[in-house]
Write an enzyme that holds these catalytic residues in place. Structure first.
Site, short mmCIF file in Angstrom:
data_model
loop_
_atom_site.label_atom_id
_atom_site.label_comp_id
_atom_site.label_asym_id
_atom_site.label_seq_id
_atom_site.Cartn_x
_atom_site.Cartn_y
_atom_site.Cartn_z
N GLY A 1 0.82 -1.21 0.00
CA GLY A 1 0.00 0.00 0.00
C GLY A 1 0.84 1.25 0.00
O GLY A 1 2.08 1.20 0.06
N GLY B 1 0.98 5.55 1.41
CA GLY B 1 0.48 6.51 2.38
C GLY B 1 1.17 7.84 2.24
O GLY B 1 1.92 8.08 1.28
N GLY B 2 0.96 8.70 3.24
CA GLY B 2 1.49 10.05 3.17
C GLY B 2 2.99 10.13 3.15
O GLY B 2 3.56 11.06 2.58
N LYS C 1 8.72 -0.06 5.10
CA LYS C 1 8.16 1.23 4.69
C LYS C 1 9.26 2.06 4.06
O LYS C 1 10.20 2.48 4.74
CB LYS C 1 7.54 1.96 5.88
CG LYS C 1 6.95 3.33 5.48
CD LYS C 1 6.01 3.90 6.53
CE LYS C 1 6.71 4.37 7.76
NZ LYS C 1 5.82 5.13 8.65
N ASP D 1 -1.27 10.67 17.00
CA ASP D 1 -2.01 10.25 15.80
C ASP D 1 -2.67 8.89 16.02
O ASP D 1 -2.58 8.00 15.18
CB ASP D 1 -1.08 10.21 14.59
CG ASP D 1 -1.84 10.37 13.28
OD1 ASP D 1 -3.00 10.83 13.31
OD2 ASP D 1 -1.29 10.02 12.22
#
Length: 670
Positions: free
Chosen positions: A360, A362-363, A381, A477
């Site tokens: 996936g 993400g930001g 990541k 967060d």
């Protein structure tokens, strides 16, 4: 001012000359060469070695040996006792064996000894004094630090052997089982060790944290001779080498002018390890630097003054505009106690098989599935270009890198190589919590009992971040997207890109900008008159998470059938206060209804307007574990502010209009 400096200059030079004289005297503090000594099988013990019974003028005190019962020659090294097997005066080596090792396979070493025990400049080293260049590498390829392209010189004399205890049996080619040999742990410092009761293994050549199997722990580290073992080597072969002993070099006796030791290069020229400089050179450099500074202060007017000013301004400008890479590297250099493994970028590519299996985006980047050398799956990541000078990367390594908790995602390792930055995590096969809450296709429907267990686990994880570490960690967060689920649906708090470290002796902190995801951010992050920002901001975010879990829906839903249900926390508070039942399905049991009501009431306490009205995470854990009858309904969390929001532009990466996308780990990453 200059007149005073003229007075201090001779004093400073005199001080440096005294240092030079001291170093010369210290270097010349060499004792006499005496007649050789002997002890047992070790004959002709001569300079620099000496027995402790020799006259003080003989040998060098850094190379002191003991004679035990006139049979065994003993070397005491770093609090360990080693029997000397041989001293080679031709290649400057001494071969020693741990005092606990006997000829049979049942004995094991008593003392841990690893390369980390040795420091530059010590009398003994684990590497050879003679530099050996690989084929095709000439002397010109070796730089001033004694490095060549591809590795460090000179070669090593020994390799580490790691003793481990595992609660379960391990099937890995890296692990050699010691069980068939009936090791005698009573002869060493192992009486209270888990080695006595668990399965025991050894590995050779060191290991990465990723190679350490689950429920295994490192007990001791020893040294073995440098040797290439066959694929199917046994502990019997390893023990034979243990009993033969390992070699250390004592060539540093010839390195009195080098702070970090020395070696001979391929041309038989002596070279200092590190910078090729002696103490005299350091003093000369210091004096030259001082004279240059004085010349600049007095000034050479136009000829030299202008270029110096320009150079100084360029230097200051560069310091003020440090690149992202410099900032990250400086942080990593300062954190030498981090447990995660530092991987190279080529390692990352091998682990991910060339970034084939994308999980996936993400930001902050893209997440890939990978497999470590030990066979363990991992999520990697790969971070994109940072908008905060690498602070997102630093935050994650600084926080997760130093903690280990069952409800916090584990950081296995990281990569920081120029612009390439990656984080290696445990792989979470059940993805993120939001994929199971909001009815995504292919997701598993979670029971209310399982949701309650997950909420309790998340609360325990956040409580650990707040109170269980030497530094207080504020996450900022907390949301369903950042709660990952392992194969047993055990929750793991993840994505520490916005986290901050604070001392545990204070709960109040200051921020220059609001941070988090809209919909989960505490009101004090926007409005100053509500209260100061503290760990209660994470409590608020957890409350919003808990309410979404209880309703299996977003807290804010503009498409709700009933307008009163658009904001779920207000509506559900009214339902509970009016004594109305919360619909959770036709086949729901009474126990499930109580679970949902408890989660709702705890969530409503967590999202109280003022931070002082919210419970601590420790209280939250107690409420979730306790009975519903012990809880009372809190006041309705109504916003009433008379002030415009504080700056939310300070960190553009920390906010997003979509509550499911912010500075989070990747959607369905694991």
């Amino acid at each position: 001012m200059f007149r005073g400096m003229n007075v201090l200059l001779p004093c400073y030079i005199a001080f440096l000359l005294q240092l030079l004289v001291f170093q010369t005297c210290h270097s010349s503090n060499i004792t006499a060469h005496c007649a050789p000594s002997s002890c047992g099988n070790i004959q002709n013990i001569s300079y620099p070695f000496r027995l402790n019974t020799d006259p003080q003028s003989c040998g060098n005190n850094n190379y002191n040996l003991s004679c035990e019962n006139n049979i065994s020659t003993v070397l005491y090294l770093y609090s360990g006792k080693y029997y000397v097997q041989a001293i080679n005066y031709g290649n400057y080596t001494i071969r020693v064996v741990d005092a606990g090792v006997q000829g049979n396979c049942c004995s094991i070493p008593r003392y841990s000894l690893a390369r980390d025990n040795f420091s530059y400049g010590d009398p003994y080293t684990w590497y050879n004094y003679k530099q050996v260049l690989p084929p095709g590498v000439g002397e010109g390829f070796v730089d001033y630090r004694g490095y060549y392209w591809g590795g460090r010189l000179p070669p090593t004399l020994s390799q580490p052997m790691i003793f481990m205890s595992c609660e379960n049996t391990v099937n890995s080619p890296l692990y050699v089982d010691t069980a068939p040999y009936g090791l005698n742990y009573g002869s060493g410092n192992y009486s209270n060790s888990s080695l006595v009761t668990h399965s025991n293994y050894v590995t050779l050549g060191g290991m990465n944290a990723s190679d350490l199997m689950e429920l295994c722990s490192i007990e001791k580290i020893f040294l073995l001779p440098k040797k290439n073992y066959t694929d199917n080597y046994s502990f019997e072969e390893i023990h034979s080498d243990l009993a033969n002993g390992f070699e250390l070099s004592w060539y540093n006796i010839n390195c009195e002018k080098c702070r970090r030791g020395c070696y001979l290069n391929s041309a038989d020229h002596r070279r200092c390890i590190g910078f090729h400089e002696s103490y005299r050179q350091i003093i000369l450099y210091t004096v030259a630097e001082l004279l240059t500074t004085i010349a600049l202060l007095h000034g050479l007017k136009v000829v030299c003054g202008t270029p110096c000013v320009i150079i100084f301004l360029i230097y200051k400008w560069r310091r003020r505009h440090l690149s992202v890479y410099d900032t990250v590297e400086q942080f990593l250099q300062s954190q030498n106690n981090l447990m995660p493994v530092r991987y190279s970028y080529s390692d990352i590519k091998k682990i991910t098989r060339g970034f084939k299996d994308e999980l996936g985006k993400g930001g902050f980047g893209t997440v890939y599935k990978g497999k470590l050398r030990s066979g363990r799956f991992a999520a990697i990541k790969l971070l994109g270009k940072s908008k905060a000078n690498g602070q997102d990367f630093i935050n994650e390594v600084a926080t997760i890198g130093r903690i280990h908790h069952t409800n916090v995602v584990q950081l296995i390792g990281f990569c920081a190589e120029g612009s390439k930055r990656a984080l290696v995590y445990d792989f979470m096969p059940n993805g993120s919590l939001d994929s199971h809450l909001f009815s995504q296709e292919g997701s598993i429907s979670l029971s209310w009992q399982k949701l309650h267990q997950i909420s309790l686990g998340v609360a325990c994880g956040i409580d650990y971040l707040h109170l269980g570490c030497d530094m207080q960690i504020l996450h900022f967060d907390i949301k369903p997207h950042n709660i990952l689920l392992d194969e047993n649906f055990t929750p793991k708090v993840s994505d520490f890109g916005l986290a901050r470290l604070y001392p545990t002796n204070g709960s109040i902190t200051s921020l220059t900008a609001a941070r988090g995801t809209i919909g989960y951010m505490a009101p004090e992050l926007f409005y100053k008159n509500i209260g100061r920002v503290s760990y209660k901001a994470d409590v608020y975010s957890f409350g919003m998470l808990l309410l979404e879990m209880a309703g299996k829906r977003k807290n804010l839903n503009a498409l709700a059938e009933n307008s009163s249900q658009i904001y779920w926390p207000y509506w559900v508070h009214d339902q509970v206060s009016d004594g109305k039942a919360i619909e959770i399905g036709d086949d729901a049991t009474e126990e499930e209804s109580k679970i949902v009501k408890k989660m709702i009431m705890v969530g409503l306490w967590c999202i109280q307007m003022k931070p002082m009205d919210r419970p601590t995470m420790k209280n939250v854990v107690e409420m979730l574990e306790g009975d519903l009858e012990n809880l009372r309904l809190p006041p309705k969390p109504v916003f009433n502010v008379d002030e415009t929001p504080t700056n939310i532009e300070g960190e553009s990466s920390s906010l997003s209009g979509d509550s499911t996308e912010s500075t989070s780990l990747v959607e369905n990453a694991y």
